[in-house]
Write an enzyme that holds these catalytic residues in place. Structure first.
Site, mmCIF file in Angstrom:
data_model
loop_
_atom_site.group_PDB
_atom_site.id
_atom_site.type_symbol
_atom_site.label_atom_id
_atom_site.label_comp_id
_atom_site.label_asym_id
_atom_site.label_seq_id
_atom_site.Cartn_x
_atom_site.Cartn_y
_atom_site.Cartn_z
ATOM 1 N N HIS A 1 1.031 -1.219 -0.198
ATOM 2 C CA HIS A 1 0.078 -0.023 -0.055
ATOM 3 C C HIS A 1 0.932 1.223 0.132
ATOM 4 O O HIS A 1 2.019 0.964 0.686
ATOM 5 C CB HIS A 1 -0.825 -0.085 1.316
ATOM 6 C CG HIS A 1 -1.853 -0.960 1.619
ATOM 7 N ND1 HIS A 1 -1.466 -2.093 2.293
ATOM 8 C CD2 HIS A 1 -3.260 -1.167 1.228
ATOM 9 C CE1 HIS A 1 -2.427 -2.929 2.319
ATOM 10 N NE2 HIS A 1 -3.560 -2.371 1.677
ATOM 11 N N ASP B 1 2.277 2.000 3.392
ATOM 12 C CA ASP B 1 3.081 1.150 4.052
ATOM 13 C C ASP B 1 4.427 1.693 4.021
ATOM 14 O O ASP B 1 5.313 1.453 4.883
ATOM 15 C CB ASP B 1 3.111 -0.203 3.469
ATOM 16 C CG ASP B 1 1.702 -0.767 3.463
ATOM 17 O OD1 ASP B 1 0.745 -0.643 4.322
ATOM 18 O OD2 ASP B 1 1.249 -1.720 2.546
ATOM 19 N N HIS C 1 -11.137 -13.763 3.076
ATOM 20 C CA HIS C 1 -11.989 -13.201 2.936
ATOM 21 C C HIS C 1 -13.380 -14.312 2.388
ATOM 22 O O HIS C 1 -14.481 -13.962 2.801
ATOM 23 C CB HIS C 1 -11.981 -12.166 1.840
ATOM 24 C CG HIS C 1 -10.910 -11.117 2.257
ATOM 25 N ND1 HIS C 1 -10.495 -10.307 1.414
ATOM 26 C CD2 HIS C 1 -10.310 -11.044 3.533
ATOM 27 C CE1 HIS C 1 -9.692 -9.346 1.964
ATOM 28 N NE2 HIS C 1 -9.447 -9.955 3.246
ATOM 29 N N ASP D 1 -0.857 -12.616 1.820
ATOM 30 C CA ASP D 1 -1.531 -11.473 2.934
ATOM 31 C C ASP D 1 -1.729 -12.164 4.219
ATOM 32 O O ASP D 1 -2.923 -12.559 4.399
ATOM 33 C CB ASP D 1 -2.706 -11.225 2.084
ATOM 34 C CG ASP D 1 -3.129 -9.818 2.762
ATOM 35 O OD1 ASP D 1 -2.476 -9.476 3.751
ATOM 36 O OD2 ASP D 1 -4.327 -9.147 2.413
HETATM 37 C C1 XUL Z 1 -7.540 -6.758 4.159
HETATM 38 C C2 XUL Z 1 -6.734 -7.183 3.087
HETATM 39 C C3 XUL Z 1 -5.767 -5.875 2.224
HETATM 40 C C4 XUL Z 1 -5.809 -6.134 0.877
HETATM 41 C C5 XUL Z 1 -4.971 -4.808 0.394
HETATM 42 O O1 XUL Z 1 -8.179 -7.622 4.796
HETATM 43 O O2 XUL Z 1 -6.632 -8.248 2.525
HETATM 44 O O3 XUL Z 1 -4.616 -6.210 2.977
HETATM 45 O O4 XUL Z 1 -5.337 -7.179 0.493
HETATM 46 O O5 XUL Z 1 -5.504 -3.603 0.579
HETATM 47 CO CO CO Z 2 -5.825 -9.045 1.052
#
Ligand code: XUL
Ligand code: CO
Length: 437
Positions: free
Chosen positions: A101, A104, A271, A339
């Site tokens: 990001h 970051d 997710h 991630d």
């Molecule tokens: C948050 C997430 C983020 C995205 C990028 O849950 O997964 O880190 O991958 O913004």
């Molecule tokens: Co993510």
């Protein structure tokens, strides 16, 4: 060269019998599977936000991570040191890609100009490290959720002024990604949703989000950014409900606003589970629409309902993921971005290596097992056989739109009660298990 990880040398493949935890037992980057190297199948990336910025704090306690390279300040010097440590990490772990990001990597300034100057400076630093290491940017993104101005959302904020700030931030994050040769750019709607419907105009907010994405596509086309745009679905957290709830909701949104040709999906395991789906479900839904672009590789915990971002160590999971990835012919410009974060108790710098080795080896095994399942063909043949009736004349005519309801009634009368076969679910699961030896 910097030495932020003293005593740790390059992690090498040592084979399944290795007892040295600082070796790969399964990830052999140059080994060839289905005609391509493991490295090119898997396209691993490390996430700057977790690897370098996550101090392992949780809602009940402060950070525990030992990060000798980080003095805790928001200075450019500190930002540069983190990047030097990160590239040393990438070199030693043997990961070819990274993701970030904007906030970051570069500190926020006192105004937009100072913030942009910081980012430009850091982009030059990143470029220098990319040039000397050969590492590449898988994707960049803008952090549109941490700053207090985004409390009501960014693109979906009730304030048009916040929308403008978010637009300016995305513009610069796309520029940074473009300059660094990023293969993609991700939109994750961190606060693009609502806390409560009592104060939310959903139709207005969804239209704003679509307009925001249209503006980004317009900018991409005018500036010639050649990478892919991705949307990363997530159902909730931090908001009560996010508009990019799951793959199906994202596809529906993109179709509604005529944006489907411009975006693919970056699908994240944790997710998927938050949305009460399996990762297999989400990947299958994206693949069916030709929109499976990239993967955020992690996993949740079966007892915990939130986004815990564990490193993916479940071989059933990685095998299922890689079966789908192989079936669609690979991720192309996408990749597998960890991630994922270490647990709070894994606070030593060397744990960054153990965590990534665990994830990489789990995916390497998943890849090998998925390829073996495909070569064996029993599961694929069973699937094909299950739908064989659709290959008959009547099936083809239905799918070609050449049948009426009356035609189908005649057919149903002529054949009588259909003869059905067992789905053989348990038998097939047992065959799948045979490969996980
Ligand atoms: C948050 C997430 C983020 C995205 C990028 O849950 O997964 O880190 O991958 O913004
Ligand atoms: Co993510």
């Amino acid at each position: 060269m910097s030495d932020f990880f003293p005593g740790i040398s390059a992690i090498c493949y040592a084979g399944p019998d290795s007892r040295d935890p600082m070796t790969f037992r399964h990830y052999d980057p140059d080994a060839v599977i289905e005609g391509r190297t493991m490295r090119s199948h898997l396209r691993f990336a490390s996430a700057f936000w977790h690897t370098m910025r996550n101090d392992l704090s949780d809602p009940f306690g402060t950070g525990t991570a030992i990060m000798p390279w980080d003095d805790g300040s928001e200075s450019l010097e500190n930002a540069e040191r983190r990047i030097a440590a990160f590239f040393e990490f990438l070199n030693k772990i043997g990961i070819d890609f990274y993701c970030f990001h904007d906030r970051d990597v570069a500190p926020q300034g006192n105004d937009i100009d100072e913030t942009n100057r910081n980012l430009d400076h850091i982009v030059d630093v990143l470029q220098m490290h990319q040039d000397s290491s050969g590492k590449k940017l898988l994707w960049g993104t803008a952090c549109l959720f941490a700053h207090p101005r985004y409390v009501h959302g960014a693109a979906t904020s009730c304030s048009v002024d916040v929308f403008a700030h978010a637009a300016s931030q995305v513009r610069r994050a796309i520029d940074a990604t473009h300059k660094l040769g990023g293969a993609g750019y991700v939109f994750w709607g961190g606060r693009e949703g609502y806390s409560s419907l009592i104060n939310t105009d959903m139709a207005q907010e969804r239209a704003q989000l679509a307009r925001f994405l249209e503006l980004a596509v317009d900018y991409k086309n005018r500036t010639g950014f050649p990478g892919r745009f991705y949307i990363e679905p997530k159902p909730m957290e931090p908001t009560t409900h996010q508009y990019d709830f799951d793959v199906a909701a994202c596809l529906d949104f993109l179709r509604e606003f005529d944006l489907l040709d411009e975006f693919m999906l970056n699908v994240e395991t944790n997710h998927a589970t938050l949305a009460s789906h399996s990762m297999e479900h989400e990947l299958s839904a994206a693949a069916a629409a030709g929109a499976l672009g990239s993967i955020d590789a992690n996993m949740g915990h079966e007892h915990l309902g939130w986004d815990t971002d564990h490193f993916p160590t479940d071989i059933y999971l990685t095998t299922r993921i890689m079966r789908i990835v192989l079936a669609v012919g690979g991720l192309g410009e996408g990749g597998l971005n960890f991630d994922a974060k270490r647990r709070r108790g894994s606070f030593e710098p060397e744990d960054l290596f153990h965590a990534h080795i665990a994830g990489m080896d789990a995916f390497a095994r998943g890849l090998k097992i998925a390829a073996a399942i495909r070569a064996d063909r029993r599961l694929d043949d069973a699937l094909q056989a299950r739908y064989a009736s659709w290959e008959q004349e009547i099936g083809k005519r239905i799918m070609n739109g050449e049948c009426t309801l009356e035609d189908l009634e005649s057919h149903a009368k002529s054949i009588g009660e259909p003869k059905l076969a067992s789905g053989r679910e348990e038998m097939l699961e047992s065959i799948f298990n045979d490969f996980l030896r």
